[in-house]
Design an enzyme around this catalytic site. Structure first.
Site, PDB file in Angstrom:
ATOM      1  N   ALA A 160       0.829  -1.212   0.000  1.00 16.99           N
ATOM      2  CA  ALA A 160       0.000   0.000   0.000  1.00 16.99           C
ATOM      3  C   ALA A 160       0.859   1.254   0.000  1.00 16.99           C
ATOM      4  O   ALA A 160       0.722   2.125   0.853  1.00 16.99           O
ATOM      5  CB  ALA A 160      -0.944   0.000   1.203  1.00 16.99           C
ATOM      6  N   ALA A 203       2.196   4.355  -2.880  1.00 16.83           N
ATOM      7  CA  ALA A 203       1.406   5.273  -3.696  1.00 16.83           C
ATOM      8  C   ALA A 203       0.569   4.522  -4.725  1.00 16.83           C
ATOM      9  O   ALA A 203      -0.645   4.743  -4.841  1.00 16.83           O
ATOM     10  CB  ALA A 203       2.333   6.271  -4.388  1.00 16.83           C
ATOM     11  N   ASN A 245       8.255  -2.280 -11.283  1.00 17.87           N
ATOM     12  CA  ASN A 245       9.205  -1.790 -12.271  1.00 17.87           C
ATOM     13  C   ASN A 245      10.319  -2.804 -12.451  1.00 17.87           C
ATOM     14  O   ASN A 245      10.644  -3.557 -11.537  1.00 17.87           O
ATOM     15  CB  ASN A 245       9.830  -0.463 -11.811  1.00 17.87           C
ATOM     16  CG  ASN A 245       8.843   0.675 -11.807  1.00 17.87           C
ATOM     17  OD1 ASN A 245       7.954   0.741 -12.648  1.00 17.87           O
ATOM     18  ND2 ASN A 245       8.992   1.591 -10.858  1.00 17.87           N
ATOM     19  N   LYS A 253       8.510   0.546 -20.671  1.00 21.80           N
ATOM     20  CA  LYS A 253       8.456   1.117 -19.324  1.00 21.80           C
ATOM     21  C   LYS A 253       9.864   1.193 -18.716  1.00 21.80           C
ATOM     22  O   LYS A 253      10.205   2.165 -18.024  1.00 21.80           O
ATOM     23  CB  LYS A 253       7.545   0.251 -18.441  1.00 21.80           C
ATOM     24  CG  LYS A 253       7.400   0.728 -16.987  1.00 21.80           C
ATOM     25  CD  LYS A 253       6.574   1.980 -16.876  1.00 21.80           C
ATOM     26  CE  LYS A 253       6.393   2.452 -15.430  1.00 21.80           C
ATOM     27  NZ  LYS A 253       5.546   1.549 -14.622  1.00 21.80           N
ATOM     28  N   ASN A 266      11.587   4.445 -17.165  1.00 20.72           N
ATOM     29  CA  ASN A 266      12.115   4.436 -15.799  1.00 20.72           C
ATOM     30  C   ASN A 266      13.615   4.728 -15.759  1.00 20.72           C
ATOM     31  O   ASN A 266      14.100   5.398 -14.844  1.00 20.72           O
ATOM     32  CB  ASN A 266      11.873   3.075 -15.135  1.00 20.72           C
ATOM     33  CG  ASN A 266      10.429   2.816 -14.769  1.00 20.72           C
ATOM     34  OD1 ASN A 266       9.983   1.670 -14.750  1.00 20.72           O
ATOM     35  ND2 ASN A 266       9.675   3.862 -14.477  1.00 20.72           N
ATOM     36  N   ASN A 289      13.483   8.064 -13.515  1.00 20.31           N
ATOM     37  CA  ASN A 289      13.682   7.765 -12.092  1.00 20.31           C
ATOM     38  C   ASN A 289      15.050   8.209 -11.568  1.00 20.31           C
ATOM     39  O   ASN A 289      15.126   8.970 -10.595  1.00 20.31           O
ATOM     40  CB  ASN A 289      13.433   6.277 -11.823  1.00 20.31           C
ATOM     41  CG  ASN A 289      11.956   5.946 -11.781  1.00 20.31           C
ATOM     42  OD1 ASN A 289      11.131   6.670 -12.331  1.00 20.31           O
ATOM     43  ND2 ASN A 289      11.615   4.837 -11.147  1.00 20.31           N
ATOM     44  N   ASN A 329       4.440  15.008 -11.228  1.00 23.12           N
ATOM     45  CA  ASN A 329       4.680  13.877 -10.341  1.00 23.12           C
ATOM     46  C   ASN A 329       6.137  13.821  -9.893  1.00 23.12           C
ATOM     47  O   ASN A 329       7.056  14.138 -10.646  1.00 23.12           O
ATOM     48  CB  ASN A 329       4.344  12.564 -11.057  1.00 23.12           C
ATOM     49  CG  ASN A 329       4.199  11.401 -10.092  1.00 23.12           C
ATOM     50  OD1 ASN A 329       3.388  11.456  -9.180  1.00 23.12           O
ATOM     51  ND2 ASN A 329       4.972  10.350 -10.296  1.00 23.12           N
TER      52      ASN A 329
END
Length: 293
Positions: free
Chosen positions: A10, A12, A103, A176, A180, A184, A241
């Site tokens: 749990a 984001a 990820n 993806k 990332n 990131n 974000n």
């Protein structure tokens, strides 16, 4: 009636998915104590930014088995995945569907090996940030890609989340990864939101070129220009974000750098190639995260 949903992890993303899915089915959210207490106190999880409101859902701060027939969404960070799955395994039965959303590379194989059963590997471009216990900022309504499974696809769509069934999920895993590998580590090192990275196009291109060369060796024919365009589109769509890696560095937590930049570096070496830009970011993020912890 839709299958119930059980969410392990749990943070984001897991909290966001729990809130949105609660509109169409029963949701069990496994959360840390402070997060769980805040959710109970305010009558649900609070979302801000996109689709703001308080979303009622069941939350537990102690381990609890999933309901029979549940779709089990595992949203822990990649470095916690193996341990989380080992703890989950005794509670699973053939009625459960397990979906992993981490990820990085090798996630589905790791999960299937630990659980001894098939799992569904999903790739999502939803963007969220953990603001405080009981509160998540929903910063971008990205699409989720799934291999063939109508029940999970229907759950996503019933809750108002865009989703698409695809024949080759590996292509989306690599796309993806490229996103990332740029967003990131750079955001974590510079301490900026995703949108500010649009100013670093030459840096992004170099990182993408390395990912694409490794992907081609792995049988995924990606194009540099197309992949770079997807990276920049993600920066724009998630402009406000803060990446998960930046959130982890700021909180003094372990990062997923080994599953992202580290994976690119290791696979490059396995094919007799080098990925010096990804290697540099890997080392810098490791140093920064260790200094912050």
């Amino acid at each position: 009636m839709s299958r119930p949903v059980y969410i392990l992890g749990a943070g984001a993303l897991g909290s966001l998915l729990g809130a949105l899915l609660s509109s169409c089915t029963r949701v069990q959210l496994q959360a840390r104590s402070a997060h769980a207490r805040a959710i109970r106190r305010q009558g649900g999880l609070r979302l801000s930014a996109t689709r703001p409101g308080v979303y009622p859902l069941e939350v537990d701060d102690q381990p609890r088995p999933p309901a029979p027939g549940a779709v089990v969404l595992v949203t822990v960070k990649a470095f916690d995945l193996e341990e989380a799955l080992r703890e989950l395994a005794p509670w699973l039965d053939p009625s459960h569907l397990v979906v992993v959303l981490q990820n990085g590379l090798g996630i589905r194989h790791l999960a299937a090996r630990v659980l001894g059963r098939p799992v569904i590997r999903a790739v999502t471009f939803m963007a969220a940030a953990y603001e405080a216990p009981g509160h998540v900022a929903f910063n971008a309504m990205g699409k989720t890609y799934l291999p063939a499974n109508g029940e999970v696809l229907d759950l996503w769509r019933q809750s108002g989340m865009p989703a698409e069934q695809v024949d080759d999920i590996e292509t989306y895993i690599w796309r993806k990864l490229a996103i990332n590998a740029v967003i990131n580590p750079l955001s974590a090192l510079l301490g900026v939101c995703n949108g500010e990275l649009l100013q670093l196009r030459p840096v992004a291109r170099g990182l993408v070129e390395e990912v694409v060369q490794v992907a081609r060796q792995e049988g995924q024919i990606l194009d540099v220009e197309e992949t770079l365009a997807k990276v920049e589109a993600s920066m724009q769509q998630t402009s406000r974000n803060t990446s998960s890696m930046l959130q982890d560095v700021q909180a003094g937590r372990q990062t997923e750098i080994e599953w992202i930049s580290g994976a690119v570096v290791r696979l490059a070496a396995a094919h007799g190639l080098q990925a010096p830009r990804n290697q540099m970011l890997r080392e810098l993020v490791r140093f920064t995260a260790e200094a912050a912890s």
